[in-house]
Design an enzyme around this catalytic site. Structure first.
Site, PDB file in Angstrom:
ATOM      1  N   LYS A 306       0.786  -0.461  14.907  1.00  0.00           N
ATOM      2  CA  LYS A 306       2.180  -0.513  14.471  1.00  0.00           C
ATOM      3  C   LYS A 306       3.085  -0.706  15.680  1.00  0.00           C
ATOM      4  O   LYS A 306       2.909  -0.078  16.718  1.00  0.00           O
ATOM      5  CB  LYS A 306       2.562   0.780  13.741  1.00  0.00           C
ATOM      6  CG  LYS A 306       2.148   0.826  12.298  1.00  0.00           C
ATOM      7  CD  LYS A 306       2.727   2.044  11.605  1.00  0.00           C
ATOM      8  CE  LYS A 306       3.533   1.652  10.406  1.00  0.00           C
ATOM      9  NZ  LYS A 306       4.101   2.801   9.684  1.00  0.00           N
ATOM     10  N   GLU A 394       2.115  10.187  -6.068  1.00  0.00           N
ATOM     11  CA  GLU A 394       3.179  10.899  -6.774  1.00  0.00           C
ATOM     12  C   GLU A 394       2.666  11.640  -8.005  1.00  0.00           C
ATOM     13  O   GLU A 394       3.100  12.761  -8.294  1.00  0.00           O
ATOM     14  CB  GLU A 394       4.287   9.919  -7.170  1.00  0.00           C
ATOM     15  CG  GLU A 394       5.082   9.367  -6.004  1.00  0.00           C
ATOM     16  CD  GLU A 394       4.422   8.193  -5.313  1.00  0.00           C
ATOM     17  OE1 GLU A 394       4.951   7.739  -4.286  1.00  0.00           O
ATOM     18  OE2 GLU A 394       3.363   7.720  -5.802  1.00  0.00           O
ATOM     19  N   ARG A 422       6.343   6.745 -11.201  1.00  0.00           N
ATOM     20  CA  ARG A 422       4.897   6.612 -11.247  1.00  0.00           C
ATOM     21  C   ARG A 422       4.217   7.895 -11.741  1.00  0.00           C
ATOM     22  O   ARG A 422       3.014   7.902 -12.003  1.00  0.00           O
ATOM     23  CB  ARG A 422       4.388   6.263  -9.844  1.00  0.00           C
ATOM     24  CG  ARG A 422       4.916   4.929  -9.329  1.00  0.00           C
ATOM     25  CD  ARG A 422       5.065   4.908  -7.811  1.00  0.00           C
ATOM     26  NE  ARG A 422       3.810   4.956  -7.109  1.00  0.00           N
ATOM     27  CZ  ARG A 422       3.165   3.881  -6.647  1.00  0.00           C
ATOM     28  NH1 ARG A 422       3.666   2.684  -6.838  1.00  0.00           N
ATOM     29  NH2 ARG A 422       2.028   4.011  -5.999  1.00  0.00           N
TER      30      ARG A 422
END
Length: 665
Positions: A306, A394, A422
C-alpha cells in the site's frame, strides 16, 4: 441508473500535474489498446508515470490514495495481458482502481473524480464500458465475476471470453467472498481470482524453493505435462471429474508442504498460484500470460505494498488510505485553516461511549473494519478487552452482538449506514425478535458527499422503521447524541441512533469537555422555535433540522412566521407533539436526510391519515414531505447534493413560501 447529476455543476479546475514531457508514455495511452502496443520492458516506466500522475492529482483533489498506489503494477499488467473491455475485470471495493480509470480513457478527466458532475470515485458501469460492475462495498467481486464467467460458458459466442476478479484491501475477509469461493469451487467455470494481498499476513516468508515451485507450476511445459498425465489417468478410468478435486487439493497441499506454509485455499477445488511480488509488473505480466488460458477456476495470490512509490504512504498506509490534500514533494498532509473546532459526529460518539463504559462494565463496543472511521478506536484504547473489530463482516458483527447481549452484555455496534444494509436479516432475526439490548450507532447516515451513490446512507430509516421492538432516533446536535446514547445504555431492548458524516453542531470540546448531554426522553421531541401567529410548522429528524432552523430565520425576515419541532424519534413517534401540530397549524412540512419513500415523512403521513379517519370533522393540515427523491444520487459536496435533492434551507423556505402564495393566506 438515474442520478441527480449536473454535468456542468462546478467540476474543479484541473490541478497542476507533472509536465507532459515527464509522462511520455502515459500521455500516449488513451485506451488499453495503446498500452498493449508497448514492449514489456516499457511497463515499469508506465507504472512510474501513473504513480506520478496519481500523486500530483490526488494532492489537490483528494481520494483513496494508498490502495490505488499499491495496485498500479497489477492493473497495468491486467490491461496489458487481457483484451479489455471484451475480457472483463471486476474490482472489489474500488479503492484500488484509480490506475484502471487513468488507463481506460479517463486520464484527462481524472481530476474531476469524486466531484459533482465529475467521475465517480469507484468503478461504475454507467461511466465506462471498462467498468464491468459497481464496486463500492466490499467482497462482492468473486460472486459477480463468477456470474459473468458462467454466463459466458452458457453463451457459445462468448465461450473464450476471460473474466478476472480482483479482490483485496481486506475484502477477502468478508463472508460474501467465501460464499463466492465456495460456489466457484463447485461449478464449472474458468474464473481467475486475483488476491491483491496488501495488508493481510496470510503467508510466511517466501523461500527459494517455494519461488521455484510457484514459477514451475505456472509454466506452459509443466502444465502440458500435467494435462497429459491427467488425461492418461482419466482415459484409463483411474480418476474422473469427481476425483479432479482431490487431485487439486493434493497439489495445493504439496505446495504448502514444500514451501513450509499453509493458506486458506488449500482445501478448495481451485488451483492456487503464488504468492508473487505484485509490484513487479513484468513478473505479473509473465505469470498472467502463462495462466490466462488455463481451464477451470484459479487463484493468483499477489503481495503488493500500500502506498507504493510514495514513502509517507508506505510508512503509514492506514493514515494514507484517504489522506486529504497533501504536499506531493514533502509528503506533508495539509490541514485547512478553518476556525471551526467542533468535533466530528463520530468523535462525539467515541468519546461518550468511553464515558458510558467507565460507568457500565456491561457495555462493549463492536465495529466492522472501521475502528478509526467510527472512532471506536477511543473505546479500543480505553477498554481493549471490551472492544471488537470483526473485519468486513457486518452480518457477523450484528449476530455477534446478539450473542453478547443474550449473555448479559450491552453492545454498542458502530457501522456506516450503507454497510449496515448488509446485516438486515441479522438485525431482524438475531436481535429484534429476541428484543435484545443492542444499540446500533449508525454512522454516515444521509448524504455523505464525495463517496457518492454506493456510500450514501439513505435507507436506514426506511428499512428499520418496520422492524418490531426496535426504537429509532436521530440527534440534531452533539448534546442530543450523548443524551440518546445515555437512554440506549439504560434501555433493555434494541435501539438505533443515526447521525451523519461531518461536524456536530453547537458545541466545541472546550465548552463541555465532551460530556454535555441534552435532556432526552424516550419518544419525546423538542420545540426548537415557536413564533406568534405561525400557521406552518417544520418537523425534522436528525442533523438536517439545522437546515430548518435556517429556513425559519429566512422566512421570518420575509414576514412569514413558521415554527420548528425537532422530533428526535422516528419510533416511537412523539404523538403529543403531533397532536399539537394537528391543532395549531395549516401546513406541516417534514424534512429528513433520507429516502422520502417510507421514511419519516411517511410515518407522519400515516399518523395524519389515521387522525383523518378517526376525526372526520377535524381540519387536517396540508402535509409536504421533503426528503431524498426516488432516484440515485451521484457524488458531490453535501451542500451541493442537499440543494439538488431539495432538502436544504432554501428548499424548506421555498415550500412554506409557495404554500402561502397559492392562496392559503
Amino acid at each position: 441508473m438515474e442520478e441527480i447529476h449536473r454535468p456542468d455543476a462546478g467540476a474543479p479546475e484541473k490541478p497542476v500535474t507533472p509536465p507532459a514531457e515527464s509522462l511520455p508514455l502515459l500521455k500516449s495511452i488513451d485506451s488499453p489498446a495503446d498500452l498493449r502496443r508497448l514492449k514489456p520492458s516499457q511497463l515499469p516506466q508506465v507504472c512510474r508515470e501513473v504513480r506520478q500522475f496519481l500523486i500530483h492529482t490526488l494532492a489537490e483533489n483528494p481520494g483513496h490514495f494508498a490502495s490505488s498506489m499499491g495496485a498500479v503494477d497489477l492493473i497495468v499488467a491486467l490491461h496489458y495481458v487481457f483484451n479489455t473491455p471484451d475480457d472483463r475485470i471486476v474490482y472489489d471495493v474500488g479503492h484500488q482502481a484509480y490506475a484502471h480509470k487513468i488507463l481506460t480513457g479517463r486520464r484527462d478527466a481524472f481530476h474531476t473524480q469524486r466531484t459533482l458532475g465529475g467521475l465517480s470515485g469507484f468503478p461504475n458501469p454507467m461511466e465506462s464500458k471498462y467498468d464491468t460492475f459497481i464496486a463500492g462495498h466490499a467482497s462482492n467481486s468473486i460472486s459477480a465475476a463468477l456470474g459473468m464467467a458462467i454466463a459466458d460458458k452458457l453463451t457459445p459466442e462468448s465461450a473464450d471470453r476471460k473474466t478476472v476478479a480482483v479482490i483485496g484491501d481486506a475484502s477477502i475477509s468478508g463472508g460474501l467472498a467465501f460464499e463466492g469461493l465456495n460456489n466457484t469451487a463447485n461449478n464449472p467455470n474458468d474464473l481467475l481470482i486475483i488476491l491483491n494481498d496488501n495488508e493481510m499476513s496470510i503467508d510466511n516468508n517466501v523461500g527459494a524453493l517455494h519461488r521455484y515451485l510457484s514459477e514451475l507450476s505456472t509454466g506452459p511445459r509443466y502444465n502440458k505435462v500435467r494435462k497429459r498425465v491427467y488425461d492418461f489417468f482419466r482415459t484409463k478410468g483411474v480418476i474422473g471429474e469427481k476425483g479432479k478435486g482431490r487431485i487439486l487439493r493434493f497439489n495445493n497441499s504439496v505446495k504448502a508442504l514444500v514451501s513450509n506454509q499453509q493458506n486458506i485455499f488449500e482445501g478448495l477445488n481451485i488451483r492456487y498460484f503464488g504468492p508473487f511480488d505484485g509490484n513487479d509488473v513484468e513478473k505479473v505480466v509473465q505469470v498472467l500470460q502463462e495462466i490466462k488460458d488455463m481451464k477451470g477456476p484459479r487463484i493468483l495470490h499477489l503481495h503488493t505494498k500500500k502506498g507504493k512509490g510514495f514513502s509517507s504512504a508506505e510508512a503509514d498506509p492506514t493514515t494514507w488510505h484517504a489522506p486529504g490534500k497533501f504536499d506531493c514533494t514533502s509528503g506533508k498532509r495539509l490541514k485547512g485553516n478553518s476556525p471551526d473546532r467542533r468535533q466530528l459526529w463520530q468523535q462525539v460518539f467515541g468519546g461518550y461511549l468511553v464515558h458510558l463504559a467507565s460507568e457500565r462494565p456491561d457495555i462493549v463496543g463492536i465495529t466492522a473494519a472501521m475502528l478509526s472511521g467510527t472512532s471506536m478506536i477511543m473505546m479500543k484504547k480505553a477498554y481493549p478487552e471490551r472492544t471488537f473489530d470483526v473485519g468486513i463482516s457486518e452480518g457477523h458483527a450484528v449476530t455477534f452482538a446478539g450473542g453478547l447481549a443474550a449473555a448479559g452484555k450491552h453492545p454498542f455496534v458502530a457501522i456506516y449506514s450503507s454497510f449496515l444494509q448488509r446485516a438486515y436479516d441479522n438485525i431482524i432475526h438475531d436481535v429484534a425478535i429476541q428484543n435484545l439490548p443492542v444499540t446500533f450507532c449508525i454512522d454516515r447516515a444521509g448524504l455523505v458527499g464525495e463517496d457518492g451513490v454506493t456510500h450514501h446512507g439513505l435507507f436506514d430509516l426506511v428499512y428499520l422503521r418496520c422492524v418490531p421492538n426496535l426504537r429509532i432516533a436521530a440527534p440534531m446536535d452533539a448534546p442530543s447524541l450523548r443524551g440518546l446514547m445515555a437512554i440506549a445504555a439504560g434501555y433493555a431492548g434494541p435501539m438505533a441512533i443515526r447521525y451523519p458524516r461531518g461536524k456536530a453542531p453547537e458545541e466545541t470540546p472546550e465548552e463541555s469537555e465532551g460530556l454535555a448531554t441534552a435532556p432526552m426522553t424516550m419518544g419525546r421531541g423538542r420545540i426548537m422555535a415557536q413564533n406568534p401567529g405561525a400557521r406552518a410548522v417544520i418537523l425534522t429528524i436528525g442533523e438536517i433540522g439545522n437546515e430548518a432552523s435556517k429556513a425559519v430565520r429566512t422566512l421570518a425576515a420575509e414576514g412569514i412566521a413558521a415554527d420548528h419541532y425537532d422530533m428526535v424519534w422516528l419510533k416511537p413517534l412523539d404523538t403529543q407533539l403531533m397532536e399539537e401540530a394537528l391543532s395549531r397549524y395549516d401546513l406541516i412540512v417534514t424534512l429528513e436526510d433520507g429516502a422520502a419513500a417510507g421514511g419519516f415523512g411517511s410515518e407522519v403521513s400515516e399518523w395524519l391519515d389515521a387522525a383523518r379517519a378517526a376525526r372526520p370533522d377535524a381540519k387536517i393540515p396540508t402535509h409536504i414531505t421533503l426528503g431524498i427523491p426516488d432516484r440515485w444520487i451521484a457524488q458531490g459536496t453535501v451542500p451541493q447534493l442537499r440543494h439538488l435533492a431539495g432538502i436544504d434551507s432554501e428548499a424548506v423556505a421555498g415550500a412554506v413560501r409557495s404554500y402561502f402564495k397559492k392562496g392559503n393566506e
